[in-house]
Design an enzyme around this catalytic site. Structure first.
Site, PDB file in Angstrom:
ATOM      1  N   GLY A  10      36.645  44.994  36.920  1.00 39.15           N
ATOM      2  CA  GLY A  10      36.112  43.773  36.326  1.00 39.15           C
ATOM      3  C   GLY A  10      35.288  43.998  35.083  1.00 39.15           C
ATOM      4  O   GLY A  10      34.544  43.131  34.653  1.00 39.15           O
ATOM      5  N   CYS A  11      35.400  45.175  34.482  1.00 38.65           N
ATOM      6  CA  CYS A  11      34.657  45.416  33.250  1.00 38.65           C
ATOM      7  C   CYS A  11      35.641  45.448  32.084  1.00 38.65           C
ATOM      8  O   CYS A  11      36.760  45.907  32.231  1.00 38.65           O
ATOM      9  CB  CYS A  11      33.950  46.763  33.291  1.00 38.65           C
ATOM     10  SG  CYS A  11      32.995  46.998  34.765  1.00 38.65           S
ATOM     11  N   GLN A  12      35.160  45.007  30.931  1.00 33.56           N
ATOM     12  CA  GLN A  12      35.995  45.068  29.739  1.00 33.56           C
ATOM     13  C   GLN A  12      36.172  46.522  29.306  1.00 33.56           C
ATOM     14  O   GLN A  12      37.192  46.916  28.790  1.00 33.56           O
ATOM     15  CB  GLN A  12      35.314  44.277  28.628  1.00 33.56           C
ATOM     16  CG  GLN A  12      36.268  43.679  27.652  1.00 33.56           C
ATOM     17  CD  GLN A  12      35.539  42.929  26.568  1.00 33.56           C
ATOM     18  OE1 GLN A  12      35.068  43.500  25.607  1.00 33.56           O
ATOM     19  NE2 GLN A  12      35.433  41.620  26.733  1.00 33.56           N
TER      20      GLN A  12
END
Ligand SMILES: Cc1ncc(COP(=O)(O)O)c(C=O)c1O
Lengths: 414, 150
Positions: free
Chosen positions: B56-58
């Site tokens: 869920g991290c860019q």
């Protein structure tokens, strides 16, 4: 001598900015520089007021009541349908179906047309630069039907390989679903040619117009596309309303989308007959307020002049690209010959996310990441890009701020 | 022993807050964070596995934890330098403490140094996901330890 014909208004970006209340705000104590228009554009006051006028003046459910408010609301709602028909050059308003947005439009076609027409072994062609919205619905359909999803490769410059496309088109191809303007690269795809080629092969074509509707002149009859989907919120309109256009014969033949009120002619417990177009696909109480306000957005675009807007945006894009390319270590991702509205880039030794965080501290809003195009990012071997996307109200001064900001940030990061 | 550690966690937070109080511009703050990010030793390639990556991290963020003598030790890395700097501060505060202390850590310093926005933007930079994952590790080690002593 008096001029009797209306003079075409001069394109005055500073006057235009006055019409967008949000552009007056500060972010981190600096004037907002909004360069994330491909995600969603800001709204002119006319759109904001259209929403509140509806709720404070004539809020009523449409198509049913015979009282004055219902008539006014129905009239305004249908006036938007007419405005959309004009905006995209459709033959009739009955071919304009209101949706929640591009995503819902594509899903509607996959669900209604796809379930009826796609069989095991059939092929659907998309491109390597599609938004997830134009990938996942076809994947789901292909899985259900044992059909095959084929992908047109993207060249190093960010264009579609048309020879590869020709080779993919076969007797098995039933549908081609392609983006007209890429939200990640800005590439304008030659959809008219591609549609003609698909029709030659006996396939239908859906055009994802999420980005093109705001930047290009759209004429669905000239394109000869079978379906065209776009979102209101990217053409200066509200979120929660979009449009699906379809050729009449297709829309008439397709099974319904959702069941409920509004879409029926007669219901008995044994059998239901459906309403005619376009209501057949508009079950339940729609998003009346936002649909009404969409007309205010289209009117605003028309009054400003699409040709002038296009010219202005092309100037901004050329200006930004030229200055970005002068930044050491910066690479523009997507160098198609035809581009519209946006520029994507990466800077050597930096992560797009770091650039985005630091630009935000300068009041500059850009998008960073994969832009909902993970397969495309993989194609370019990138974790993501920084994207600056333009609207009618952006200025060269804002581009200058972006460039100056990037110079400053690179010093901080490297 | 445990109380000592608790104080030491608070002391690390206090140090960070004091460091930041010297900065009066966003540029200084971020330059400091970027510097922390650059100084945090890179994680050995063998740990940069899918299973150690925070979802869920860019940006890509990896976290590994180790349990030794009743304490949890963290190592982390990221391909984005600001996240790495933020993570470096989390490690400074949380690493080397008991599972209970980590689970109960309030991490008030993040707000005090003006970095709370990074907690809100969960989807884009994953700082919150990182904290959750650190606490999850602590919880797992605590559970294992409780089972062993039973
Ligand atoms: C090319 C393209 N297709 C589809 C979409 C999805 O549009 P929406 O989220 O409005 O349904 C977008 C939005 O980002 C887009 O840029």
């Amino acid at each position: 001598m008096t001029v009797s014909s209306p003079i075409s208004p001069v394109f005055d970006v500073y006057a235009i900015r006055q019409a967008f209340p949000i552009l007056g705000r500060m972010v981190k104590d600096k004037p907002l520089v909004y360069l994330d228009n491909a995600a969603t554009s800001q709204k002119p006051l006319a759109v904001i007021e259209a929403i509140s006028d509806y709720y404070s003046g004539y809020n009523a459910n449409i198509h049913r009541g015979i009282h004055t408010l219902a008539e006014e609301a129905t009239g305004a709602y249908e006036a938007t349908r007419h405005a959309v028909k004009q905006f995209i050059g459709a033959a009739s308003g009955e071919q304009i179906i209101f949706t929640r947005g591009t995503t819902e439009g594509i899903n509607l076609v996959a669900y209604c047309w796809g379930r009826q027409n796609i069989r095991a072994g059939d092929q659907i062609i998309i491109s390597g630069m599609e938004h997830h919205s134009n990938i996942v619905p076809w994947q789901i359909l292909c899985e259900q039907k044992n059909a095959l999803l084929k992908v047109i490769p993207v060249t190093e410059d960010g264009e579609l390989s048309l020879t590869a496309y020709q080779n993919l088109l076969t007797d098995q191809t039933k549908l081609v679903s392609i983006v007209q303007v890429s939200n990640a690269l800005g590439t304008v795809n030659p959809v008219k040619e591609m549609i003609a080629a698909a029709h030659q092969a006996g396939a239908l074509v859906l055009v994802d117009g999420a980005q093109s509707a705001v930047h290009l002149d759209i004429d669905v009859q000239d394109l000869d596309c079978d379906f065209f989907a776009f979102s209101g919120h990217k053409v200066y309109g509200p979120t929660g309303v979009g449009v699906l256009y379809g050729k009449r014969a297709l829309l008439e033949d397709m099974p319904v989308f959702q069941g409920g009120g509004e879409m029926i002619k007669e219901v008995t417990f044994e059998h239901t007959t459906y309403n005619e177009l376009p209501y057949k696909y508009e079950a339940g109480t729609p998003n009346i307020a936002d649909t009404i306000a969409l007309k205010a957005a289209l009117d605003f675009v028309n009054a400003t002049g699409k040709a002038d807007i296009r010219k202005h945006e092309a100037e901004l894009l050329a200006y930004a690209t030229e200055h970005l390319e002068n930044i050491p270590g910066l690479t523009v991702v997507g160098n198609a010959k035809q581009k519209a509205g946006l520029v994507s880039f990466v800077i050597k030794g930096t992560h797009p996310q770091d650039i985005g965080i630091l630009l935000d501290n300068l009041g500059i809003a850009v998008r960073t990441g994969h832009h909902c195009c993970q397969p495309l990012m993989k194609r370019f071997n990138l974790p993501g890009t920084v994207r600056a996307s333009f609207a009618m109200y952006n200025t060269k001064q804002e581009v200058d701020k972006l460039i100056a900001g990037l110079h400053k940030i690179i010093k901080m990061l490297l | 022993m445990i109380t000592d550690n608790n104080q030491c966690m608070q002391a690390s937070e206090k140090e960070i807050i004091e460091d930041f109080s010297l900065f009066d511009s966003w540029e200084d703050k971020y330059e400091y964070i970027i510097d922390l990010g650059k100084k945090l030793p890179a994680l050995d390639e063998k740990y940069k596995l899918e299973e150690n990556q925070i979802k869920g991290c860019q940006s890509a963020v990896w976290l590994v934890a180790e349990y030794r003598d009743g304490r949890v030790f963290f190592k982390a890395d990221s391909d984005a330098v600001i996240v790495k700097g933020l993570v470096s501060m989390l490690i400074r505060v949380l690493s080397g403490h008991s599972p209970d202390e980590i689970i109960n850590a309030k991490l008030g310093f993040i707000g005090e140094i003006g970095m709370r926005t990074h907690l809100a933007q969960t989807r884009s930079n994953g700082l919150l996901a990182m904290i959750r994952q650190m606490k999850n590790y602590a919880l797992v080690y605590k559970t294992i330890r409780t089972k062993k002593t039973q």
